[in-house]
Design a protein around this motif. Structure first.
Motif, mmCIF file in Angstrom:
data_model
loop_
_atom_site.group_PDB
_atom_site.id
_atom_site.type_symbol
_atom_site.label_atom_id
_atom_site.label_comp_id
_atom_site.label_asym_id
_atom_site.label_seq_id
_atom_site.Cartn_x
_atom_site.Cartn_y
_atom_site.Cartn_z
ATOM 1 N N GLU A 84 97.529 -6.754 52.171
ATOM 2 C CA GLU A 84 96.813 -6.077 53.234
ATOM 3 C C GLU A 84 96.933 -4.562 53.151
ATOM 4 O OE1 GLU A 84 98.176 -7.567 56.910
ATOM 5 O OE2 GLU A 84 97.332 -9.558 56.632
ATOM 6 N N ASP A 192 91.987 2.089 63.007
ATOM 7 C CA ASP A 192 91.443 0.855 63.575
ATOM 8 C C ASP A 192 92.084 -0.391 62.975
ATOM 9 O OD1 ASP A 192 89.776 2.356 65.160
ATOM 10 O OD2 ASP A 192 88.063 2.235 63.790
ATOM 11 N N ALA A 193 92.640 -0.270 61.780
ATOM 12 C CA ALA A 193 93.287 -1.412 61.130
ATOM 13 C C ALA A 193 94.764 -1.508 61.482
ATOM 14 C CB ALA A 193 93.118 -1.312 59.610
#
Length: 202
Positions: A84, A192-193
């Motif tokens: 990720e 935002d992540a």
């Protein structure tokens, strides 16, 4: 007979976050012998590590039929459990940064690739975006202090890029006023992540 509430502090074995009162944790065994608490946010990580869920099959290989995420080259270099985490600053911009700015970016990338990111994401979902500072410490090593603060809680991590475990929880508290003034120059934010992104010249 007087009944008093037991003061038991339960901690997630994956992210080291203190479990809230009433929060349901799942028990996993990392070694097949002892069981530890894992918070709801980190259960997938425990399965990826091959930990055995309490009451589940004895063999870690049978504990989950969920396919594991493929590790990217970036995650292998940083020792992250999945793919990720990606650099917060692209390579062309990174080459233009000063050494001090590059150190802030490296600290952010290391934190984003760590399991501690799950703790901050969980608190941010409940309390909103935190104030964030990344402060290099003076001295011969390249250690930095990464602070996340809300009005009613804060976390402080030490980042030492050369260490085998580059991120460690150093301190935490319940009031933003407890944080030393040297660590309150807020120079980063969550994107935002949910990644830490330092305020550097683009």
């Amino acid at each position: 007979m007087r009944v008093t509430k037991a003061n038991v502090r339960r901690v997630c074995a994956v992210c080291d976050r203190t479990l809230l009162q009433g929060e349901v944790a799942v028990r996993f065994s990392p070694d097949g012998v002892e069981f530890v608490d894992v918070c709801p946010l980190c259960q997938d990580y425990a399965l990826d590590y091959g930990w055995v869920r309490e009451g589940g099959p004895v063999s870690p290989a049978l504990s989950s039929t969920r396919p594991r995420k493929k590790r990217t080259r970036w995650s292998q270099l940083l020792g992250t459990p999945n793919g990720e985490a990606q650099p917060v600053v692209p390579e062309p911009v990174l080459r233009r940064l000063t050494d001090s700015e590059a150190a802030l970016v490296e600290a952010a990338d290391l934190f984003n690739a760590s399991l501690f990111r799950r703790t901050i994401e969980g608190v941010a979902r409940a309390l909103g975006a935190p104030l964030i500072s990344i402060v290099p410490l003076s001295g011969v090593n390249s250690e930095l202090v990464l602070t996340f603060a809300w009005e009613i809680t804060w976390y402080q991590y030490r980042v030492l890029p050369e260490a085998g475990q580059p991120i460690r929880l150093a301190d935490r508290g319940a009031d933003i006023s407890e944080i030393e003034a040297a660590f309150t120059e807020w120079n980063a934010a969550l994107d935002d992540a949910g990644r830490v992104v330092p305020n550097v010249a683009r």
